[in-house]
Design a protein around this motif. Structure first.
Motif, mmCIF file in Angstrom:
data_model
loop_
_atom_site.group_PDB
_atom_site.id
_atom_site.type_symbol
_atom_site.label_atom_id
_atom_site.label_comp_id
_atom_site.label_asym_id
_atom_site.label_seq_id
_atom_site.Cartn_x
_atom_site.Cartn_y
_atom_site.Cartn_z
ATOM 1 N N MET A 32 0.834 -1.204 0.000
ATOM 2 C CA MET A 32 0.000 0.000 0.000
ATOM 3 C C MET A 32 0.871 1.257 0.000
ATOM 4 S SD MET A 32 -3.132 -0.606 -0.254
ATOM 5 C CE MET A 32 -4.158 -2.060 -0.245
ATOM 6 N N THR A 33 0.293 2.347 -0.504
ATOM 7 C CA THR A 33 1.019 3.610 -0.554
ATOM 8 C C THR A 33 1.236 4.139 0.860
ATOM 9 O OG1 THR A 33 -0.041 4.101 -2.636
ATOM 10 C CG2 THR A 33 0.985 5.937 -1.508
ATOM 11 N N SER A 34 2.424 4.653 1.111
ATOM 12 C CA SER A 34 2.749 5.248 2.397
ATOM 13 C C SER A 34 3.586 6.488 2.157
ATOM 14 C CB SER A 34 3.536 4.246 3.258
ATOM 15 O OG SER A 34 4.860 4.111 2.756
ATOM 16 N N PRO A 35 3.795 7.331 3.178
ATOM 17 C CA PRO A 35 4.618 8.524 2.988
ATOM 18 C C PRO A 35 6.047 8.212 2.552
ATOM 19 C CG PRO A 35 3.329 8.715 4.987
ATOM 20 C CD PRO A 35 3.149 7.308 4.505
ATOM 21 N N ASP A 36 6.437 6.955 2.678
ATOM 22 C CA ASP A 36 7.802 6.593 2.302
ATOM 23 C C ASP A 36 7.879 5.921 0.937
ATOM 24 O OD1 ASP A 36 8.855 7.481 4.770
ATOM 25 O OD2 ASP A 36 8.163 5.638 5.730
ATOM 26 N N GLY A 64 -0.351 14.286 4.296
ATOM 27 C CA GLY A 64 -1.814 14.385 4.268
ATOM 28 C C GLY A 64 -2.458 13.071 3.892
ATOM 29 N N LEU A 65 -1.873 12.378 2.917
ATOM 30 C CA LEU A 65 -2.398 11.068 2.505
ATOM 31 C C LEU A 65 -2.368 10.093 3.679
ATOM 32 C CD1 LEU A 65 -3.255 8.865 0.508
ATOM 33 C CD2 LEU A 65 -0.848 8.657 -0.175
ATOM 34 N N ILE A 92 -4.620 5.141 -6.039
ATOM 35 C CA ILE A 92 -4.402 6.328 -5.211
ATOM 36 C C ILE A 92 -3.555 7.344 -5.968
ATOM 37 C CG2 ILE A 92 -3.190 7.180 -3.157
ATOM 38 C CD1 ILE A 92 -4.225 4.807 -1.628
ATOM 39 N N GLU A 93 -2.511 6.863 -6.630
ATOM 40 C CA GLU A 93 -1.678 7.761 -7.441
ATOM 41 C C GLU A 93 -2.517 8.446 -8.516
ATOM 42 O OE1 GLU A 93 2.548 5.279 -7.036
ATOM 43 O OE2 GLU A 93 1.330 5.124 -8.858
#
Length: 499
Positions: A1-5, A94-95, A113-114
């Motif tokens: 999953m997408t994360s800030p990293d 924010g995400l 999400i992107e």
């Protein structure tokens, strides 16, 4: 999953915000883009709403404030990489906070999400701005520049893949493949039940390499082995015919091969007994494509002088286009057919040829898209497309939202035959000249005047063969042709000569 990293998401957001901030035709602040980017997540979860104050980004979820992120005091003087990092960091922070509150976001794939974030970044730009994911972007690249393969489109998924289309003059056409043929194996792999995309990927490859097929021809029980060399295949955009020594060339769009293909059609037509008596360039339904190819098409019919110009706040988007290669037709009479779907670079071609008194326009008012879009490749192999300049015709007017006005309007009620249409156009030459003068002086943002002028010859998309008959009738008489070719103002001077 997408994360800030997530490195790819970070890079995607950085590039998106910076591209829109620095290259979109109208100035837009990074703060505005940031709000729109995060607000794009509302397409996944409608409870998401993003606000902004002079100092903070305010994150709201289900009508509650769930977080605030301080905005940078100023990014002036920062190194470019630091500037990029700030905005992507805020976006991904924010995400992450929204994911803590939204089960929908937590269960959504990274690529989706992107897509929501990038689509959000451009949602408040003009209607020609868009994001295309990797698959759609690849298809668009193939349409523009061609692809390496054998030149077929297949339908798969049930039984063996079936050939739907064979490109003319492609390796597949030369090998004898036809629509309706079944592809049983590719390089020894059984293709039963394989999806179209999977089959297409196997047929693509490096230029000059070969692919081995076993084919069951339509209406035959025989299995035929084939070895086909892959090469670059470019969609056909020029469809030509010669009638009474007049070349009728329909150009459906502008890709990387359009101008050279049209040039070949002109050269072949000149070899007919009696030579080339005229050209009908059919741009009806042509929504544009590569701007440089449109310029090259106009250049085929002009000995010298201006073709058009683009203006923008972005230095790289400002161009002056001039004819350089000479008139390939040696001045043969030229008619350009336009309609309500003729747009963008196709309109630039028609506008240049009309302004330079090189062609008579026949049909209806065109679409009115005088803007140019930059296509930017992204790290995920998708593309971000947005407007970065507007076009002007040689006389200096922009046809954005106005379109082009034909010298012979085939959509009006007067004139039931081709002969009558030409006769009426000649008798109304002064009225047409008056409309053209108003057309070229109109402010494209003047909605009322714009609608009134466009209603003189309403845009149509019917694509009747009648337009061709009118063009042929006009080209029978060189005097009548010249009379309408020079309707309106005097020959356009090279207004770009000193620029």
């Amino acid at each position: 999953m997408t994360s800030p990293d997530d490195p790819q998401t970070r890079e995607l957001i950085s590039q998106t915000i910076e591209l829109v901030a620095t290259r979109y035709i109208d100035p837009i602040s990074r703060e505005q883009i940031l709000v729109s980017t995060l607000d794009g997540l509302s397409s996944i979860d409608e409870n998401i709403r993003v606000d902004i104050t002079p100092t903070d980004l305010v994150l709201q979820y289900d009508d509650r404030t769930v977080g605030k992120i301080a905005l940078p005091a100023s990014s002036d003087g920062m190194a470019d990489h630091e500037n990029l990092q700030i905005w992507s960091e805020i976006t991904l922070t924010g995400l992450a906070r929204y994911r803590a509150h939204s089960a929908k976001l937590r269960s959504t794939a990274t690529k989706d999400i992107e897509s929501a974030l990038i689509s959000g970044a451009i949602r408040n730009l003009d209607r020609y701005s868009r994001y295309e994911g990797p698959v759609r972007a690849e298809n668009a690249r193939n349409r523009r520049d061609g692809y390496i393969g054998i030149g077929v489109r297949v339908v798969g998924g049930s039984g063996y893949p079936v050939v739907k289309l064979v490109h003319a003059e492609s390796p597949a056409a030369r090998a004898g493949l036809h629509p309706g043929d079944q592809i049983l194996t590719v390089n020894g792999e059984d293709m039963y039940g394989k999806a179209s995309r999977y089959a297409a990927d196997l047929l693509h490859g490096e230029e000059g390499t070969s692919v081995l097929l076993e084919v069951n021809a339509a209406k035959s029980n025989a299995i035929t082995p084939m070895e086909i060399l892959r090469e670059r295949v470019i969609d056909r955009t020029v469809f030509d015919d010669v009638r009474d020594n007049i070349l009728i060339a329909r150009v459906s769009s502008f890709n990387s091969a359009t101008a050279s293909t049209l040039a070949d059609s002109i050269m072949k037509a000149k070899l007919y007994d009696g030579g080339l008596h005229g050209v009908i360039l059919d741009l009806r339904g042509n929504r544009g494509g590569l701007l440089q190819q449109g310029v090259a098409v106009a250049d085929l019919f002009l000995a010298d002088g201006p073709i058009g110009k683009t203006f923008s706040r972005v230095t790289a988007a400002r161009h002056i286009f001039k004819a350089e290669t000479g008139d390939l037709t040696n001045g043969a009479p030229l008619v350009v057919l336009i309609d309500g779907r003729t747009a963008s670079s196709a309109e630039l071609v028609a506008a240049a040829l009309q302004d330079r008194h090189r062609a008579v326009l026949i049909g209806s008012t065109s679409f009115g898209k005088g803007s140019v879009q930059a296509i930017n490749d992204l790290p995920n192999d998708g593309t971000l497309t947005f407007t970065w300049s507007r076009m002007t015709a040689p006389s200096g007017y922009t046809f954005d939202r106005i379109g082009l006005f034909p010298a012979i309007c085939t959509k009006s009620g007067t004139g039931s035959t081709a002969i009558h249409k030409v006769a009426n156009a000649l008798s109304q030459r002064d009225e047409t000249a008056s409309v053209m003068m108003k057309w070229r002086k109109l402010d494209y943002q003047d909605e009322k005047s714009r609608r009134e002028l466009r209603s003189v010859c309403p845009a149509s998309t019917n694509g009747e063969t009648f337009d061709v008959e009118v063009a042929l009738e006009l080209l029978k008489n060189n005097r009548e042709y010249k009379n309408l070719a020079y309707v309106g103002q005097e020959e356009i001077a090279d207004t770009f000569a000193s620029q």
